[in-house]
Design an enzyme around this catalytic site. Structure first.
Site, PDB file in Angstrom:
ATOM      1  N   ASP A   1     -30.094 -22.462 -15.638  1.00  0.00           N
ATOM      2  CA  ASP A   1     -30.511 -21.301 -15.402  1.00  0.00           C
ATOM      3  C   ASP A   1     -31.773 -21.330 -15.216  1.00  0.00           C
ATOM      4  OD1 ASP A   1     -28.878 -18.634 -16.663  1.00  0.00           O
ATOM      5  OD2 ASP A   1     -31.036 -18.730 -17.249  1.00  0.00           O
ATOM      6  N   ILE A   2     -32.977 -20.259 -14.844  1.00  0.00           N
ATOM      7  CA  ILE A   2     -34.130 -19.926 -14.726  1.00  0.00           C
ATOM      8  C   ILE A   2     -34.664 -19.396 -16.011  1.00  0.00           C
ATOM      9  CG2 ILE A   2     -34.307 -17.761 -13.497  1.00  0.00           C
ATOM     10  CD1 ILE A   2     -35.672 -20.536 -12.294  1.00  0.00           C
TER      11      ILE A   2
ATOM     12  N   GLN B   1     -22.963  -9.021 -17.957  1.00  0.00           N
ATOM     13  CA  GLN B   1     -23.043  -9.644 -17.075  1.00  0.00           C
ATOM     14  C   GLN B   1     -24.723  -8.447 -15.887  1.00  0.00           C
ATOM     15  OE1 GLN B   1     -19.980  -8.626 -13.809  1.00  0.00           O
ATOM     16  NE2 GLN B   1     -20.368 -10.985 -12.759  1.00  0.00           N
TER      17      GLN B   1
ATOM     18  N   HIS C   1     -20.438 -16.378 -12.369  1.00  0.00           N
ATOM     19  CA  HIS C   1     -20.550 -17.443 -12.986  1.00  0.00           C
ATOM     20  C   HIS C   1     -20.205 -18.227 -14.310  1.00  0.00           C
ATOM     21  CE1 HIS C   1     -23.729 -13.924 -13.913  1.00  0.00           C
ATOM     22  NE2 HIS C   1     -23.448 -14.895 -14.957  1.00  0.00           N
TER      23      HIS C   1
ATOM     24  N   HIS D   1     -21.500 -19.945 -17.488  1.00  0.00           N
ATOM     25  CA  HIS D   1     -22.866 -20.015 -19.165  1.00  0.00           C
ATOM     26  C   HIS D   1     -21.896 -21.893 -19.282  1.00  0.00           C
ATOM     27  CE1 HIS D   1     -25.754 -16.601 -18.228  1.00  0.00           C
ATOM     28  NE2 HIS D   1     -24.663 -16.429 -18.252  1.00  0.00           N
TER      29      HIS D   1
HETATM   30  P1  5GP Z   1     -25.525 -13.125 -16.805  1.00  0.00           P
HETATM   31  O1  5GP Z   1     -26.152 -11.908 -17.351  1.00  0.00           O
HETATM   32  O2  5GP Z   1     -25.001 -12.094 -15.382  1.00  0.00           O
HETATM   33  O3  5GP Z   1     -24.466 -13.653 -17.631  1.00  0.00           O
HETATM   34  O4  5GP Z   1     -26.542 -14.228 -16.500  1.00  0.00           O
HETATM   35  C1  5GP Z   1     -27.785 -14.394 -15.218  1.00  0.00           C
HETATM   36  C2  5GP Z   1     -28.194 -15.249 -15.508  1.00  0.00           C
HETATM   37  O5  5GP Z   1     -28.041 -15.190 -14.291  1.00  0.00           O
HETATM   38  C3  5GP Z   1     -29.361 -15.366 -15.740  1.00  0.00           C
HETATM   39  O6  5GP Z   1     -28.715 -15.577 -17.674  1.00  0.00           O
HETATM   40  C4  5GP Z   1     -30.390 -15.180 -15.586  1.00  0.00           C
HETATM   41  O7  5GP Z   1     -31.320 -16.540 -16.478  1.00  0.00           O
HETATM   42  C5  5GP Z   1     -30.220 -16.220 -14.213  1.00  0.00           C
HETATM   43  N1  5GP Z   1     -30.712 -16.290 -13.329  1.00  0.00           N
HETATM   44  C6  5GP Z   1     -31.008 -14.771 -12.551  1.00  0.00           C
HETATM   45  N2  5GP Z   1     -31.700 -14.853 -11.812  1.00  0.00           N
HETATM   46  C7  5GP Z   1     -31.064 -16.416 -11.290  1.00  0.00           C
HETATM   47  C8  5GP Z   1     -32.482 -17.150 -10.274  1.00  0.00           C
HETATM   48  O8  5GP Z   1     -32.525 -16.546  -8.986  1.00  0.00           O
HETATM   49  N3  5GP Z   1     -32.376 -18.598 -10.278  1.00  0.00           N
HETATM   50  C9  5GP Z   1     -31.201 -18.977 -11.401  1.00  0.00           C
HETATM   51  N4  5GP Z   1     -31.130 -20.415 -11.360  1.00  0.00           N
HETATM   52  N5  5GP Z   1     -31.055 -18.843 -12.366  1.00  0.00           N
HETATM   53  C10 5GP Z   1     -30.741 -16.391 -12.292  1.00  0.00           C
END
Ligand code: 5GP
Ligand code: ZN
Length: 140
Positions: free
Chosen positions: A34-35, A97, A103, A105
């Site tokens: 994760d970035i 999300q 995805h 985590h």
């Molecule tokens: P959500 O909030 O949808 O559960 O998680 C999305 C996750 O994707 C976040 O933790 C965010 O840091 C990660 N993320 C978003 N854009 C990118 C990207 O371009 N590359 C990577 N490696 N992670 C990303």
């Protein structure tokens, strides 16, 4: 042909159109860092086929992602000193999300790190729990 969305950032990672720190890849899944890590070792597992949430995903893609998650969790645990682990998967804006490609985590945890995955358990009302269980069972 595997489902892919040209506007989806994780589909772009699958296709190699944007870079990522890849950890593991097989025919159905991809794992990468994760970035914006909440802790060292925070990484993501995705099915390569695009689906937005658990409501659309083919069960076999979800199963493949779960298999890869279990594999990755062991390696992250061995690599990163931590006191525990959360697996987290959000569906929809209301659940936080932010990327619309399903995805999981993998989040290493430290005791007392204050991350808000944990809530104080409060006993629910038994009748209400039972009625809701009945409502769900009828829809399975
Ligand atoms: P959500 O909030 O949808 O559960 O998680 C999305 C996750 O994707 C976040 O933790 C965010 O840091 C990660 N993320 C978003 N854009 C990118 C990207 O371009 N590359 C990577 N490696 N992670 C990303
Ligand atoms: Zn996608």
């Amino acid at each position: 042909m595997m489902a892919s969305d040209p506007n989806c950032i994780f589909c772009k990672i699958v296709k190699g159109e944007i870079p990522s720190f890849k950890l593991y890849e097989d025919a159905e899944t991809l794992a990468f860092m994760d970035i914006n890590p909440v802790h060292d070792g925070h990484c993501l597992v995705i099915p390569k086929a695009h689906s937005a949430t658990v409501f659309e995903i083919a069960p076999e893609d979800f199963a493949a992602a779960a298999r890869t998650t279990a594999k990755l969790a062991r390696a992250v645990k061995a690599a990163i000193p931590c006191d525990g682990f959360n697996l987290m998967q959000s569906n929809g804006e209301g659940a936080g999300q932010s990327v619309g490609h399903l995805h999981l985590h993998i989040v290493p945890r430290k005791s007392g790190d204050g991350l808000l995955f944990n809530w104080e358990p409060k006993p629910g009302e038994r009748d209400r729990i039972a009625a809701i269980a009945e409502r769900i069972r009828k829809l399975l």
